[in-house]
Design an enzyme around this catalytic site. Structure first.
Site, PDB file in Angstrom:
ATOM      1  N   HIS A  63       0.945  -1.255  -0.087  1.00 63.99           N
ATOM      2  CA  HIS A  63      -0.019   0.089   0.083  1.00 63.99           C
ATOM      3  C   HIS A  63       0.896   1.249   0.119  1.00 63.99           C
ATOM      4  O   HIS A  63       2.332   1.087   0.210  1.00 63.99           O
ATOM      5  CB  HIS A  63      -1.059   0.081   1.293  1.00 63.99           C
ATOM      6  CG  HIS A  63      -0.357   0.162   2.205  1.00 63.99           C
ATOM      7  ND1 HIS A  63       0.711  -0.674   3.153  1.00 63.99           N
ATOM      8  CD2 HIS A  63      -0.430   0.865   3.541  1.00 63.99           C
ATOM      9  CE1 HIS A  63       0.843  -0.485   4.394  1.00 63.99           C
ATOM     10  NE2 HIS A  63      -0.001   0.440   4.581  1.00 63.99           N
ATOM     11  N   HIS A  65       1.117   3.836   1.942  1.00 65.27           N
ATOM     12  CA  HIS A  65       1.536   4.577   3.058  1.00 65.27           C
ATOM     13  C   HIS A  65       3.059   4.802   3.204  1.00 65.27           C
ATOM     14  O   HIS A  65       3.839   3.975   2.561  1.00 65.27           O
ATOM     15  CB  HIS A  65       1.284   3.906   4.347  1.00 65.27           C
ATOM     16  CG  HIS A  65      -0.352   4.471   4.788  1.00 65.27           C
ATOM     17  ND1 HIS A  65      -0.964   3.585   5.501  1.00 65.27           N
ATOM     18  CD2 HIS A  65      -0.967   5.384   4.716  1.00 65.27           C
ATOM     19  CE1 HIS A  65      -2.144   4.152   5.773  1.00 65.27           C
ATOM     20  NE2 HIS A  65      -2.368   5.244   5.096  1.00 65.27           N
ATOM     21  N   ASP A  67       5.363   4.628   5.233  1.00 64.52           N
ATOM     22  CA  ASP A  67       6.754   3.788   5.706  1.00 64.52           C
ATOM     23  C   ASP A  67       6.734   2.541   5.013  1.00 64.52           C
ATOM     24  O   ASP A  67       7.668   1.773   5.243  1.00 64.52           O
ATOM     25  CB  ASP A  67       5.973   3.502   7.131  1.00 64.52           C
ATOM     26  CG  ASP A  67       4.768   2.905   7.235  1.00 64.52           C
ATOM     27  OD1 ASP A  67       3.727   3.436   6.671  1.00 64.52           O
ATOM     28  OD2 ASP A  67       4.567   2.076   8.400  1.00 64.52           O
ATOM     29  N   HIS A  68       5.944   2.502   3.931  1.00 69.10           N
ATOM     30  CA  HIS A  68       6.119   1.159   3.164  1.00 69.10           C
ATOM     31  C   HIS A  68       6.815   1.700   1.545  1.00 69.10           C
ATOM     32  O   HIS A  68       6.994   0.939   0.923  1.00 69.10           O
ATOM     33  CB  HIS A  68       4.790   0.408   2.782  1.00 69.10           C
ATOM     34  CG  HIS A  68       4.435   0.042   4.063  1.00 69.10           C
ATOM     35  ND1 HIS A  68       4.270  -1.319   4.313  1.00 69.10           N
ATOM     36  CD2 HIS A  68       3.664   0.700   5.269  1.00 69.10           C
ATOM     37  CE1 HIS A  68       3.805  -1.599   5.448  1.00 69.10           C
ATOM     38  NE2 HIS A  68       3.535  -0.396   6.119  1.00 69.10           N
ATOM     39  N   HIS A 145      -7.581  -2.078   5.438  1.00 67.96           N
ATOM     40  CA  HIS A 145      -6.571  -1.019   6.012  1.00 67.96           C
ATOM     41  C   HIS A 145      -7.249   0.050   6.062  1.00 67.96           C
ATOM     42  O   HIS A 145      -8.382   0.049   5.512  1.00 67.96           O
ATOM     43  CB  HIS A 145      -5.377  -1.223   5.628  1.00 67.96           C
ATOM     44  CG  HIS A 145      -4.050  -0.407   6.233  1.00 67.96           C
ATOM     45  ND1 HIS A 145      -4.056  -0.357   7.313  1.00 67.96           N
ATOM     46  CD2 HIS A 145      -3.365   0.399   5.859  1.00 67.96           C
ATOM     47  CE1 HIS A 145      -3.047   0.528   7.893  1.00 67.96           C
ATOM     48  NE2 HIS A 145      -2.610   0.827   6.768  1.00 67.96           N
ATOM     49  N   ASP A 216      -0.677  -4.025   6.005  1.00 66.83           N
ATOM     50  CA  ASP A 216      -1.246  -3.561   7.252  1.00 66.83           C
ATOM     51  C   ASP A 216      -2.693  -3.944   6.808  1.00 66.83           C
ATOM     52  O   ASP A 216      -3.356  -3.602   5.907  1.00 66.83           O
ATOM     53  CB  ASP A 216      -1.162  -2.094   7.423  1.00 66.83           C
ATOM     54  CG  ASP A 216       0.269  -1.596   7.609  1.00 66.83           C
ATOM     55  OD1 ASP A 216       1.274  -2.441   7.406  1.00 66.83           O
ATOM     56  OD2 ASP A 216       0.621  -0.588   7.808  1.00 66.83           O
ATOM     57  N   HIS A 274       6.171  -5.610  11.681  1.00 66.80           N
ATOM     58  CA  HIS A 274       5.497  -4.492  11.835  1.00 66.80           C
ATOM     59  C   HIS A 274       5.131  -4.087  13.253  1.00 66.80           C
ATOM     60  O   HIS A 274       4.051  -4.185  13.827  1.00 66.80           O
ATOM     61  CB  HIS A 274       3.902  -4.380  10.865  1.00 66.80           C
ATOM     62  CG  HIS A 274       3.756  -2.838  10.559  1.00 66.80           C
ATOM     63  ND1 HIS A 274       2.743  -2.220  11.052  1.00 66.80           N
ATOM     64  CD2 HIS A 274       4.000  -2.152   9.424  1.00 66.80           C
ATOM     65  CE1 HIS A 274       2.509  -1.085  10.674  1.00 66.80           C
ATOM     66  NE2 HIS A 274       3.356  -1.176   9.661  1.00 66.80           N
TER      67      HIS A 274
END
Ligand SMILES: [Zn+2]
Length: 309
Positions: A63, A65, A67-68, A145, A216, A274
């Site tokens: 996804h 976001h 942090d990914h 998510h 996530d 995670h």
């Protein structure tokens, strides 16, 4: 086949855990490494491993976001700077928007890559089988998510049986073209009239491995479907036992929910990642202990840890 965890933290980097990324090392199988997510600093983590960026042939994003994905521009740029190494193309799979993110970052920063990137974007309506090669098939399904997020199921195709050369030699088969015929499943007759049945000298095909890597997610049936009979399930554990409500509000899971998914799916092994920086080392052992009451073969992974599959 191994998984090496490059970043196992949730949301933001901490001293112990970088943000999300892991490498599925398929060096013996196809001489490639596949990355799953690429949080900021992934390239620095790779420096501490034996992974060569040029071997990274595919990147799968769960996804969008930060942090990914914030590690992508840096990783892709550095991958170009491998002197005297052949520049090989790279495939990126991910939700719609990943192409625009990568191309915008590269364009704005004036970065030019000496290799091609092939983008494979998908949305809710174009999931399912996203890749098939002669050795692997990869499926993606939508998770639950706060934004569109997927999980991946990597299925290795069954491995052909191997030829028992010692047994053939003992049966008096001369080393040479006959070996090849028998390996191809052909029965042969030796000069002295002995019949050799190929099936007696080839081991049964071995089932390929199944690796499930989720982004996530709240607990959802899609996770179970993706993890059915998986050899390894990599599942987030942003929260711990008792935090189910807050986990749900933030679009995440607890260790207990991850364990339930593994149990319902009949997975063989559960790796939790995670992990929030709130958890200290004694909390980590508790995370594992609690999860093990639901699914025994569970382990909380650390950055740079390598797990053989
Ligand atoms: Zn997220």
């Amino acid at each position: 086949m191994d998984i090496q965890f490059l970043g196992t933290g949730a949301g933001q980097p901490s001293k112990a855990r970088n943000v999300s990324s892991l490498a599925l090392k398929l060096l013996d199988e196809i001489n490639e490494v596949w990355l799953f997510d690429c949080g900021e600093g992934t390239q620095n983590r790779i420096l501490e491993t034996t992974i060569r960026p040029r071997k990274v042939s595919k990147i799968f994003i769960t996804h969008l976001h930060g942090d990914h994905i914030f590690g992508l521009p840096g990783f892709l740029s550095s991958r170009a700077f491998q002197a005297n190494e052949e520049q090989t193309d790279l495939d990126i799979y991910g939700p719609q928007g990943i192409k625009s993110f990568v191309l915008t970052s590269l364009r704005v920063s004036g970065s030019r890559l000496p290799y091609r990137i092939h983008f494979h974007e998908f949305d809710q309506d174009s999931l399912g089988k996203i890749l098939e090669t002669d050795k692997f098939t990869v499926y993606a399904e939508e998770l639950d998510h706060t934004i569109f997020c997927v999980g991946y199921r990597v299925m290795q195709k069954d491995l052909e049986g191997t030829l028992d050369a010692e047994k053939l030699k003992a049966a008096g088969v001369p080393f040479g073209p006959l070996f090849g015929k028998i390996k191809n499943g052909q029965d042969v007759v030796l000069e002295d009239g002995t019949e050799i049945k190929a099936a007696d000298y080839i081991s049964a095909p071995r089932p390929g491995k199944i690796i499930t890597i989720l982004g996530d997610t709240r607990k959802t049936n899609a996770s179970v479907r993706l993890a059915v009979n998986a050899d390894v399930l990599v599942h987030e554990s942003t929260y711990g036992k008792g935090d189910e409500k807050i986990a749900h509000n933030h679009g995440h899971s607890t260790n207990m929910q991850a364990a339930q998914v593994a149990a319902e799916a009949g997975a063989k092994r559960l790796l939790l990642n995670h992990i929030s920086a709130r958890f200290l080392s004694k909390d980590i052992s508790q995370l594992k202990k609690d999860a093990a009451t639901v699914f025994e073969n569970v382990h909380v992974v650390k950055d740079l840890e390598e797990v053989e599959i």
